[in-house]
Design a protein around this motif. Structure first.
Motif, short mmCIF file in Angstrom:
data_model
loop_
_atom_site.label_atom_id
_atom_site.label_comp_id
_atom_site.label_asym_id
_atom_site.label_seq_id
_atom_site.Cartn_x
_atom_site.Cartn_y
_atom_site.Cartn_z
N VAL A 83 35.75 43.21 68.41
CA VAL A 83 35.36 43.41 69.80
C VAL A 83 36.63 43.75 70.58
O VAL A 83 37.69 43.16 70.34
N ALA A 84 36.53 44.71 71.46
CA ALA A 84 37.68 45.06 72.29
C ALA A 84 38.03 43.86 73.17
O ALA A 84 37.14 43.13 73.63
N LEU A 85 39.32 43.65 73.39
CA LEU A 85 39.75 42.45 74.10
C LEU A 85 39.17 42.37 75.51
O LEU A 85 38.71 41.31 75.94
N ALA A 86 39.18 43.48 76.22
CA ALA A 86 38.64 43.47 77.59
C ALA A 86 37.15 43.18 77.57
O ALA A 86 36.63 42.43 78.40
N GLU A 87 36.44 43.77 76.61
CA GLU A 87 35.00 43.56 76.51
C GLU A 87 34.68 42.10 76.19
O GLU A 87 33.78 41.50 76.77
N SER A 129 35.34 39.90 79.23
CA SER A 129 34.31 40.08 80.26
C SER A 129 33.01 39.37 79.87
O SER A 129 32.38 38.72 80.70
N ARG A 130 32.64 39.48 78.60
CA ARG A 130 31.41 38.84 78.13
C ARG A 130 31.51 37.32 78.25
O ARG A 130 30.57 36.65 78.68
N ALA A 131 32.67 36.76 77.88
CA ALA A 131 32.86 35.32 77.94
C ALA A 131 32.81 34.82 79.38
O ALA A 131 32.16 33.81 79.67
N ASN A 174 44.97 36.07 75.97
CA ASN A 174 44.95 37.49 75.61
C ASN A 174 45.85 37.65 74.38
O ASN A 174 47.07 37.51 74.49
N PRO A 175 45.27 37.92 73.20
CA PRO A 175 46.09 37.98 71.99
C PRO A 175 47.23 38.99 72.08
O PRO A 175 48.32 38.75 71.55
N GLN A 176 46.98 40.10 72.75
CA GLN A 176 48.01 41.13 72.81
C GLN A 176 49.22 40.66 73.62
O GLN A 176 50.37 40.79 73.18
N ALA A 196 41.92 30.15 67.94
CA ALA A 196 40.76 29.39 68.42
C ALA A 196 40.18 30.01 69.68
O ALA A 196 38.95 30.08 69.85
N SER A 197 41.04 30.46 70.58
CA SER A 197 40.55 31.10 71.80
C SER A 197 39.77 32.37 71.48
O SER A 197 38.71 32.63 72.05
N TYR A 198 40.28 33.15 70.53
CA TYR A 198 39.59 34.39 70.18
C TYR A 198 38.19 34.11 69.62
O TYR A 198 37.23 34.79 69.97
#
Length: 474
Positions: A455-459, A462-464, A401-403, A349-351
């Motif tokens: 989408v890359a996790l960091a990107e 940052s967008r959110a 952070n999924p990772q 859900a967070s993703y």
């Protein structure tokens, strides 16, 4: 027929059990004939594919349980009021009992039915049973509904929970039974298509199976606190589908776990808190019905979420091919088993709501379509809690952070191997089952390459956060 011996109709809904059932117990103890009824009305018709199919299995199990008491489950489809009135006319019943529901649509339906039946001289009575505490009996010191969970937990943890009534073992039959429809003819699982055959081995419907699962959980409840978030462990209770359909009463669960607590078993308070978390969801749904349809916090109405369910990012998420293994694993577990680990639900859900900036309602509605343990209050509150628009003290800027979540809760990658087939020379049977469960129109095959991240996790993070900060300044 003397009035005292006129039948009582028991209108079953999300209470598919014979024990810890106040309405059924009252009817049985009256000594009058009892006519168990289920009506497939418009509210049932609106259910998603998986919950409707699971309901069909539950109804079959309930019918078998009633048959063992030399009773039967009368099935009708159509408008609930009309069907209840029909059965009243056919049988001479003078009372209709049911267990309360707490969503606005059901309340409005039940209020209309109670008024219409009462006007024609039929006793219409609703009973508790789906919750530990009726929502209107729990309030702050100021007499207001709770809006934060922890104070509600403190307020109710010492309250007495009524002891569950014993299993009904005898029901008086009417002189003649009214006509019934055929459950198989309803084809409630039709929309599951080929997925039904994949999910079916993971489902044990019915009250006895629910009680067996509770017994099994109590054998390992001492590990609940340490293992409930572990994706690679069987640390949760696995009771959600039974509570959702009422194949297991919450009071039964509370007292069994509380008894273990009195014996000094660890892990029990952590689980009881989760049982009250379910109560909190219903508390919010009852007092603030817009929880199911709109942002619980209206200030989130202007947030720039994507609202297009056909957006390529949403399609990738829906198909469990986001390129983020733990996200895809959670979704694939849902497609194969009908359930998803609670920790995975939060990550998934967070993703969607943060990294993919997609409205929580899209995810909520997809879960409503796919989860056999779908519950209106818990599903809505869970999505809003994660999205930031709901009752959470740590709102939008808490981004999973999924990772790191996978590293923490699936340290050896066992959960990922169980559900991700691509890239493994010898994939697991459960991982391969995903390709048998999903629609053929998706055209997915296990020999395909695993996708790159949408989408890359960091990107995405940052967008959110940028959108969140921008919203605060406007």
């Amino acid at each position: 027929m003397a009035h005292g011996q006129t039948p009582i109709i028991i209108w079953f809904r999300r209470d598919l059990r014979l024990s810890d059932h106040p309405a059924l117990t009252a009817a049985a103890e009256s000594g009058r004939p009892v006519i168990p009824v289920f009506v497939c009305d418009d509210l049932v018709g609106r259910l998603g594919s998986a919950p409707k199919w699971r309901l069909e299995l539950g109804l079959g199990a309930l019918a078998e349980g009633l048959a063992r008491l030399d009773s039967r489950l009368i099935l009708r489809s159509g408008d609930a009021l009309a069907q209840l009135q029909n059965i009243v006319a056919e049988t001479g019943a003078t009372s209709v009992y049911w267990s309360r529901s707490y969503d606005l649509a059901s309340i409005e339906r039940d209020t209309e039915i109670k008024a219409a039946l009462t006007e024609q001289g039929v006793t219409a009575k609703s009973f508790a049973g789906h919750l530990l505490f009726e929502p209107w009996t729990v309030a702050t010191k100021a007499g207001q509904p709770f809006r934060v969970y922890t104070p509600m937990w403190r307020a109710v943890q010492g309250r007495d929970v009524p002891a569950p009534a014993a299993k009904v073992t005898r029901l008086q039959s009417p002189d003649t039974w009214p006509a019934t429809e055929d459950l198989n003819a309803w084809q409630m699982g039709r929309a599951m298509n080929r997925g039904a055959a994949v999910v079916r081995p993971f489902v044990q419907p019915g009250e006895q199976a629910a009680r067996d699962h509770l017994d099994e959980f109590l054998d390992r409840v001492s590990k609940y606190s340490s293992q409930r978030d572990r994706l690679d462990q069987d640390g949760t209770s696995n009771l959600s589908e039974y509570l959702s359909l009422g194949e297991l009463g919450p009071r039964t669960v509370w007292h069994r776990v509380h008894q273990a607590a009195l014996m000094g078993v660890s892990g029990t308070e952590a689980f009881l808190r989760q049982l009250v978390w379910r109560e909190f969801a219903y508390h919010l749904m009852y007092h603030t019905p817009h929880l199911l349809s709109d942002n619980w916090k209206p200030e989130w109405d202007s947030f720039p979420w994507n609202t297009d369910p056909e957006h390529p990012d949403v399609i990738a998420w829906t198909q469990a091919r986001t390129g983020i293994p733990v996200v895809d694993a959670g979704l694939r577990q849902m497609y194969v088993t009908g359930r998803m680990h609670n920790r995975a639900r939060m990550i998934v859900a967070s993703y969607l709501t943060k990294h993919l900036m997609t409205h929580w309602k899209i995810g909520m509605q997809w879960f409503e379509e796919c989860l056999i343990d779908w519950d209106p209050a818990c599903n809505a509150m869970g999505w809003q809690w994660v999205a930031g628009s709901g009752p959470d003290a740590a709102p939008f800027f808490r981004i999973f952070n999924p990772q790191t979540q996978a590293e923490k809760f699936d340290p050896d990658g066992a959960y990922l191997r169980r559900w991700i087939a691509e890239g493994h020379r010898k994939s697991s049977a459960t991982a391969r089952s995903y390709f048998k469960a999903v629609p053929r129109s998706w055209n997915l095959h296990e020999d395909a390459d695993y996708p790159a991240p949408v989408v890359a996790l960091a990107e995405g993070r940052s967008r959110a956060l940028g959108a969140y900060e921008s919203r605060k300044t406007h």
